[in-house]
Design a protein around this motif. Structure first.
Motif, short mmCIF file in Angstrom:
data_model
loop_
_atom_site.label_atom_id
_atom_site.label_comp_id
_atom_site.label_asym_id
_atom_site.label_seq_id
_atom_site.Cartn_x
_atom_site.Cartn_y
_atom_site.Cartn_z
N VAL A 14 0.85 -1.20 0.00
CA VAL A 14 0.00 0.00 0.00
C VAL A 14 0.89 1.25 0.00
N PHE A 15 1.93 1.25 0.81
CA PHE A 15 2.88 2.36 0.81
C PHE A 15 3.56 2.48 -0.55
N GLU A 16 4.04 1.35 -1.07
CA GLU A 16 4.78 1.35 -2.32
C GLU A 16 3.91 1.80 -3.49
N GLU A 17 2.64 1.49 -3.44
CA GLU A 17 1.69 1.92 -4.47
C GLU A 17 1.66 3.44 -4.61
N HIS A 18 1.98 4.12 -3.52
CA HIS A 18 1.97 5.59 -3.50
C HIS A 18 3.38 6.17 -3.41
N ASN A 19 4.37 5.34 -3.73
CA ASN A 19 5.78 5.75 -3.71
C ASN A 19 6.22 6.28 -2.35
N ALA A 20 5.69 5.70 -1.30
CA ALA A 20 6.07 6.07 0.07
C ALA A 20 6.90 4.95 0.68
N GLU A 21 7.78 5.32 1.57
CA GLU A 21 8.61 4.33 2.25
C GLU A 21 7.73 3.47 3.17
N SER A 22 7.95 2.17 3.11
CA SER A 22 7.07 1.26 3.86
C SER A 22 7.72 0.72 5.12
N HIS A 23 8.88 1.22 5.50
CA HIS A 23 9.57 0.72 6.69
C HIS A 23 9.29 1.63 7.89
N GLY A 24 10.07 1.49 8.93
CA GLY A 24 9.84 2.24 10.16
C GLY A 24 9.76 3.74 9.99
N HIS A 25 10.63 4.29 9.15
CA HIS A 25 10.60 5.74 8.94
C HIS A 25 9.33 6.17 8.20
#
Length: 96
Positions: A14-25
């Motif tokens: 879901v994060f990657e779909e919006h080009n957002a980092e999907s880890h702790g940060h």
């Protein structure tokens, strides 16, 4: 409150779909944005200390911590809501 890699991986797409980092940060950025938009009185009560593999937030104010946990729990278990939160997140906190 914390999330580890194994937890975050369940919704990383879901994060990657919006080009957002999907880890702790990325989770930290999302949480900071949600605190400012949904519970601004708690900004100074929550302290973030995430790393790449772990999302961490601490507080001596149990209500502030619980309110944030409720927001994140709802988003974690509802991909549409998580997507909405990511799309509308303040880019100062969550890079996309």
């Amino acid at each position: 409150m914390y999330l580890f890699d194994g937890d975050m991986e369940r919704v990383a797409d879901v994060f990657e779909e919006h080009n957002a980092e999907s880890h702790g940060h990325g989770w930290e950025g999302l949480a900071q944005s949600l605190v400012r938009s949904h519970m601004p009185d708690n900004v100074d009560k929550l302290h973030f200390g995430s790393e790449a593999g772990t999302f961490v937030v601490l507080s001596s104010d149990l209500k502030a911590l619980t309110d944030l946990a409720d927001l994140l729990h709802s988003a974690f278990h509802n991909r549409e809501l998580l997507s909405q939160y990511i799309v509308t997140a303040d880019p100062r906190f969550l890079n996309r």
